[in-house]
Design an enzyme around this catalytic site. Sequence first.
Site, PDB file in Angstrom:
ATOM      1  N   CYS B  85       1.170 -10.862 -14.793  1.00 46.73           N
ATOM      2  CA  CYS B  85      -0.278 -10.728 -14.561  1.00 46.73           C
ATOM      3  C   CYS B  85      -0.595 -10.832 -13.069  1.00 46.73           C
ATOM      4  O   CYS B  85      -0.221  -9.957 -12.313  1.00 46.73           O
ATOM      5  CB  CYS B  85      -1.031 -11.760 -15.401  1.00 46.73           C
ATOM      6  SG  CYS B  85      -2.775 -11.407 -15.552  1.00 46.73           S
ATOM      7  N   HIS B 202       1.208 -11.325 -21.039  1.00 41.58           N
ATOM      8  CA  HIS B 202       1.690 -12.695 -20.850  1.00 41.58           C
ATOM      9  C   HIS B 202       2.756 -13.076 -21.872  1.00 41.58           C
ATOM     10  O   HIS B 202       2.425 -13.687 -22.892  1.00 41.58           O
ATOM     11  CB  HIS B 202       0.519 -13.673 -20.984  1.00 41.58           C
ATOM     12  CG  HIS B 202      -0.401 -13.673 -19.815  1.00 41.58           C
ATOM     13  ND1 HIS B 202      -0.176 -14.427 -18.688  1.00 41.58           N
ATOM     14  CD2 HIS B 202      -1.552 -13.002 -19.590  1.00 41.58           C
ATOM     15  CE1 HIS B 202      -1.149 -14.225 -17.814  1.00 41.58           C
ATOM     16  NE2 HIS B 202      -2.002 -13.367 -18.339  1.00 41.58           N
ATOM     17  N   GLU B 204       4.827 -15.447 -21.658  1.00 49.42           N
ATOM     18  CA  GLU B 204       4.970 -16.912 -21.704  1.00 49.42           C
ATOM     19  C   GLU B 204       3.963 -17.550 -22.667  1.00 49.42           C
ATOM     20  O   GLU B 204       4.112 -18.688 -23.055  1.00 49.42           O
ATOM     21  CB  GLU B 204       4.845 -17.497 -20.283  1.00 49.42           C
ATOM     22  CG  GLU B 204       3.437 -17.725 -19.764  1.00 49.42           C
ATOM     23  CD  GLU B 204       2.709 -16.463 -19.324  1.00 49.42           C
ATOM     24  OE1 GLU B 204       3.166 -15.349 -19.645  1.00 49.42           O
ATOM     25  OE2 GLU B 204       1.647 -16.598 -18.669  1.00 49.42           O
TER      26      GLU B 204
END
Lengths: 80, 236
Positions: B85, B202, B204
Site C-alpha cells: 500500500c 494488504h 498482512e
Amino acid sequence: MKAKIIITPKKAVVDPQGITVKKALEHMGYSGVTGVHIGKYIEIDLAAGTDKAAATKAINDAAHKLLSNPVIEDYKVEIE
Amino acid sequence: MNFAVLQFPASNCDQDAVHALQHLGHSARLVWHKDASLGDTDCVIVPGGFSYGDYLRCGAIARFSPVMQAVKQFADNGGLVLGICNGFQVLTEAGLLPGALIRNRDLQFHCENIFLKTATNDSSFTSQIPVGKILRVPIAHGEGCYFADEETLAQLKANNQILWQYCDATGNLTDTANPNGALQNIAGICNEKRNVAGLMPHPERACEPLLGSDDGKWIFESIFAALKNKTVAQAA
C-alpha cells in the site's frame, strides 16, 4: 524573491478530478470547455538578493527530485 | 528469518505486518525511519499507512528519509523488499519500482475485500501461491491507481514483472473488478531484478482465518521459501 512552481498532470495520465470538474462546468452551462487539468501551485520564498540563475537551477532540481513526480507530472518554474 | 518493518511518522500497518510475520513463525522488528542502518535483516517490509501525512504526494517525502538509503543499498545488493500500500507508493517514488500510484478513478477511498489473480509464480513473492488460486485480501486506499507510460508497461509485460491483478471471484480481469482504475488491473509488480515488489492490497491483514481470510499468507510463504533457498544456496 519568490519561486513559483506550477505542477500539472501529464496529458497521458487520467485526471479524475479534472474530468469531474469539467462535467460540473458543463452542467453549469459553461460551454466550450474542452479540458480541465488539476495540478498544484507551490510558492517558495527566497532570501533577497539570491542569484536568479543559481536559484532557477536549484528550484528546477528540487522540482524534478521532490516537488513533482516526473512519471506523472510536468512542472514549470518561474522566479521573480 | 529476520524481517525489518519500516516505521515512518504516520505508518499505520507496521504493527499489523510485525504481527502477521510473527504469527507465521518468523522474527520481525520495527526499524525507525531515522535509522541509517537496517541491522541484521533478511527482508524489508515497507508497510502501509500515510507516511508524512501523504503531504505533497503519497510516499514523496518518506523516500528521502535516512532508512530509505539503507533500503536502496539493501535492494541493490539483491535483498528482498516488499512494499504494501503506502509502502508500494514509497518504492515507486524512490525509483525502486517503475510507474506511479495516482488517485482512484472514482476519487473515493476504497476499503473492501477484493480478489487477486497471481499473474506469475516466477518470483520470490508468488512462488508458493497455489496455481490458479484466487486470493481474497483487503484494500484500503485512495491513491492506488497504477500508472506507467506505454513503454514502461510494455517492459513490465515483456519481463513478466506484473505479479498480481484485480479480478472477479472466478479470476476474470474485468473492469468492474478493478477498484481504482489501475492500468491492466495491476495490483502489484516487481522490479526487473525480481527482488523488490509492491502491491496495493494488504496481505498482512489476511493471514489468519479469524480475520476473514488467510490468503495473504501465501505471499509471505513465498518470501520465506525464497529466503530459505538463499540460505541453503549460501551454505552449499
